[in-house]
Scaffold this active site. Structure first.
Site, PDB file in Angstrom:
ATOM      1  N   GLU A   1       0.913  -1.130   0.007  1.00  0.00           N
ATOM      2  CA  GLU A   1       0.047  -0.066  -0.039  1.00  0.00           C
ATOM      3  C   GLU A   1       0.821   1.165  -0.129  1.00  0.00           C
ATOM      4  O   GLU A   1       1.973   1.293   0.508  1.00  0.00           O
ATOM      5  CB  GLU A   1      -0.814  -0.003   1.186  1.00  0.00           C
ATOM      6  CG  GLU A   1      -1.974  -0.933   1.049  1.00  0.00           C
ATOM      7  CD  GLU A   1      -2.933  -1.068   2.582  1.00  0.00           C
ATOM      8  OE1 GLU A   1      -4.132  -1.545   2.581  1.00  0.00           O
ATOM      9  OE2 GLU A   1      -2.430  -0.206   3.436  1.00  0.00           O
TER      10      GLU A   1
ATOM     11  N   HIS B   1       2.811  -0.419  15.143  1.00  0.00           N
ATOM     12  CA  HIS B   1       1.677  -0.622  14.284  1.00  0.00           C
ATOM     13  C   HIS B   1       0.664  -1.078  15.319  1.00  0.00           C
ATOM     14  O   HIS B   1      -0.360  -1.656  14.818  1.00  0.00           O
ATOM     15  CB  HIS B   1       1.802  -1.407  13.193  1.00  0.00           C
ATOM     16  CG  HIS B   1       2.992  -0.976  12.258  1.00  0.00           C
ATOM     17  ND1 HIS B   1       2.854   0.467  11.641  1.00  0.00           N
ATOM     18  CD2 HIS B   1       4.185  -1.516  11.637  1.00  0.00           C
ATOM     19  CE1 HIS B   1       3.953   0.732  10.724  1.00  0.00           C
ATOM     20  NE2 HIS B   1       4.830  -0.555  10.914  1.00  0.00           N
TER      21      HIS B   1
ATOM     22  N   ARG C   1     -15.135  -8.220  14.375  1.00  0.00           N
ATOM     23  CA  ARG C   1     -15.257  -8.388  15.674  1.00  0.00           C
ATOM     24  C   ARG C   1     -15.358  -7.105  16.901  1.00  0.00           C
ATOM     25  O   ARG C   1     -15.264  -6.169  16.351  1.00  0.00           O
ATOM     26  CB  ARG C   1     -13.902  -9.336  16.460  1.00  0.00           C
ATOM     27  CG  ARG C   1     -12.518  -8.476  16.294  1.00  0.00           C
ATOM     28  CD  ARG C   1     -11.539  -9.108  16.812  1.00  0.00           C
ATOM     29  NE  ARG C   1     -10.225  -8.468  16.454  1.00  0.00           N
ATOM     30  CZ  ARG C   1      -9.573  -7.577  17.075  1.00  0.00           C
ATOM     31  NH1 ARG C   1     -10.151  -6.982  17.706  1.00  0.00           N
ATOM     32  NH2 ARG C   1      -8.175  -7.199  16.308  1.00  0.00           N
TER      33      ARG C   1
END
Length: 680
Positions: free
Chosen positions: A229, A264, A322
């Site tokens: 990305e 991250h 979730r």
């Protein structure tokens, strides 16, 4: 037909909606397929709704709070997650043994495993989560991005090619990265949590990043597939909480800003985002709802976006199928119990509110308290939590699954200790409350990031709401350990002095020699440093330590109220084994009394030996006995607490011993390699 209403604080009232009944099987007992604070969180809401609960636990978690909170608890296997919390067979065996008719997966472990969701459905159970098809649609980042592009949800430009060898070769990924342009993010297509993710800024870093990300992804998720990305520099990580029922209703509950991250992984989350106004919230919410509808979603989910530095453009990153770790901040500004909503939707009820009913009140900020050493590259820690005292106060919520003391932070699982959340009428009020809560939080016996969290919250850029995903790398690239100040060392010395006196049956207030009051030497060792202090009693609960006068004004168990040089302060302490653990302000400090111990081993052992920083598993051995290695060369890679740790040679040397092999389970401080440094 009785519709569900809300009480004065906006929480869901008890009540039932006949619409949709019969769509799912009725259930009265829920098994929670998770552990720790996650299981405790789900159990509390389930019991409040009148359901019986069943906890599961590994051998490492026997007697843990979540097992005591549930109506019943069942052991499902050894400590290693693959043989317990990640074992579908073990979970289903526990379901059958307990008679539960529904399973709540919590968050983490099997919560986003489509095979587990399908296995529950096939077994005739109610899975309190989305259908397996929705999990599968978002479980692979490459497939998810292709799906979102079809649904016209804005996506980050990148490469999400086929999972075949031809589509995942080094050459193909290098070529596609060049087309995208640096900087670029290399990401594991499966899984999450920052594993298998690399930011590449230089061409020379690209191939090593691809290869290391692929290896980590395969070890962590069983799939080496990668996506690429375009890296959005100075962007914000903003996610939208969505909720859907089985009747086609999908809404969003506003956004959370999760930009403050390390490796991250999120550290601080808040809702709403300081960068998002009503107009942008509506746009992002609409896109998130479209994403959920595109995959037939049911239940709680989070659509993650990257908000460009311009504050206008946003791009789909992934969808977490979730409940999120950070869901409490959404609960605190909406007044909703999201776990209760999950259960009611799974039971076939309609959502009790429409999009127009959603109201956001005030601001909430959550800090994740981790067992880790920020000044050692955030190295996870494990060991005994000697003393745990969560903070209390107006607007404060603490989610945890801990005993007050004597609980082990296991190396087998995530190192998060607790989530500390503060709510206020304004962002600044929430920030102040969270700072005070962290100052009052006591977690002794193991290194934590408490002081680091306080530094983050007090930083001017955070206070101004100007954080991006580069906030920690920019302002805390190399967090430094806070040096122990004189007051801290002096308090530690007098506590050791008192303990030694008590052990001898003496009153420390009356330590006399033939020439008057006795000043006793105390030699403290803290980390690699040593500090010598002279302690002289001046009377009852009064001491002179070095040149500082300290009075103990009040004692309440482990709590002390002290006056040092005319200033009063609070301290908390605990002795464990041969160590004293002490909390004073933002500092957590541990030391030993080595006054009468023999000299330490000769210096230089650290250069000659590589030892395991914690319990873990060996996943790679990259050298051989007799091999000459260079400083910085990787010798052994071990995996612990959801991370890979690379053990490197600290000097040029020859490998004398390499007593481990791939697959070995190693204990803290176990020898991994012995080196003979090369002569200069």
């Amino acid at each position: 037909m009785e519709r569900e209403g809300k009480d004065v604080d906006g929480r869901i009232k008890s009540g039932h909606d006949d619409v949709g009944q019969g769509m799912t099987k009725p259930f009265d007992t829920i098994l929670i397929a998770n552990r720790g604070e996650i299981a405790c969180r789900v159990i509390r809401s389930a019991r409040a709704l009148g359901y019986r609960t069943v906890a599961v636990y590994s051998e490492a978690d026997a007697g843990a709070p979540h097992t005591l909170l549930a109506d019943r608890a069942i052991c499902i296997g050894p400590a290693e997650a693959k043989q317990s919390y990640l074992s579908i067979d073990a979970i289903l065996n526990a379901v059958r043994a307990s008679g539960a008719q529904a399973v709540h997966p919590g968050y983490g472990f099997l919560s986003e495993n489509e095979a587990f969701a399908q296995a529950c459905t096939d077994a005739g159970l109610v899975f309190i989560g989305p259908p397996a098809s929705a999990i599968a649609a978002m479980g692979n980042k490459a497939a998810a991005k292709r799906r979102m592009i079809e649904a016209k949800v804005p996506c980050v430009p990148g490469y999400q090619g086929p999972s075949t060898d031809s589509g995942q070769s080094d050459d193909v990924l290098l070529h596609e990265a060049e087309k995208i342009g640096l900087p670029v993010m290399v990401k594991a297509a499966a899984g999450g949590g920052g594993r298998g993710m690399r930011l590449v800024r230089q061409h020379a870093e690209l191939l090593p990043a691809i290869q290391s990300a692929r290896s980590e992804a395969e070890n962590a998720f069983g799939s080496p597939e990668l996506i690429l990305e375009k890296a959005v520099v100075d962007g914000r990580h903003v996610e939208i909480q969505v909720f859907a029922d089985g009747h086609g209703n999908v809404i969003h509950l506003g956004e959370r800003d999760c930009s403050v991250q390390r490796r991250h992984q999120k550290v601080i989350e808040e809702a709403p985002s300081p960068a998002v106004g009503a107009g942008l919230r509506a746009q992002m919410g609409t896109a998130a709802v479209a994403a959920a509808k595109a995959i037939g979603y049911v239940g709680a989910g989070t659509v993650e976006f990257l908000l460009d530095g311009n504050g206008r453009d946003f791009y789909f990153l992934e969808m977490n199928t979730r409940l999120q770790v950070e869901h409490p901040v959404t609960e605190m500004i909406t007044g909703l119990d999201l776990v209760a909503l999950q259960i009611r939707v799974a039971a076939g009820d309609r959502l009790p509110l429409s999009q127009e009913d959603v109201r956001l009140h005030g601001h909430a900020i959550e800090a994740r308290l981790y067992a880790e050493a920020p000044y050692k590259s955030f190295l996870p820690q494990s060991g005994e939590l000697v003393l745990w005292q969560p903070p209390t106060g107006d607007g404060i919520r603490v989610d945890h699954g801990l005993h007050d003391s004597g609980q082990t932070i296991s190396p087998f699982y995530d190192p998060m200790i607790a989530k500390i959340i503060a709510h206020g009428a304004t962002r600044e009020e929430a920030r102040r409350r969270l700072i005070v809560a962290l100052e009052r939080c006591v977690a002794l016996g193991i290194e934590t990031n408490r002081g680091f969290l306080l530094d983050l919250l007090r930083h001017a850029e955070f206070a101004a709401g100007r954080t991006t995903t580069r906030f920690i790398p920019q302002h805390f690239a190399e967090p430094a350990a806070l040096a122990a100040d004189d007051t801290l060392l002096n308090i530690a010395a007098l506590l050791w002095f008192e303990r030694a006196a008590a052990a001898c049956g003496h009153d420390p207030a009356y330590a006399w020699s033939s020439t008057g009051r006795l000043a006793s030497p105390v030699l403290l060792q803290h980390g690699e440093a040593k500090a010598k202090r002279l302690v002289a009693p001046l009377g009852h609960n009064r001491y002179r330590v070095q040149d500082q006068e300290i009075a103990v004004l009040r004692r309440d168990g482990e709590q002390l109220r002290l006056r040092a040089d005319g200033q009063e302060c609070d301290a908390v302490f605990a002795f464990a084994g041969d160590s004293l653990h002490l909390a004073l302000g933002r500092q957590d400090f541990a030391c030993r009394d080595v006054t009468y111990l023999p000299p330490a081993e000769a210096e230089g052992a650290a250069e000659r030996e590589l030892r395991a920083p914690m319990n873990g598993k060996i996943v790679a051995v990259l050298a051989a006995e007799g091999e000459a290695v260079k400083k910085g060369q990787r010798l052994v890679i071990m995996e612990a607490m959801k991370m890979q740790h690379e053990m490197v040679a600290r000097v040029d040397a020859v490998v004398e011993k390499l007593p481990v092999k791939v697959g070995d389970q190693v204990a803290t401080r176990q020898l991994l390699a012995a080196l003979n440094p090369a002569a200069e």
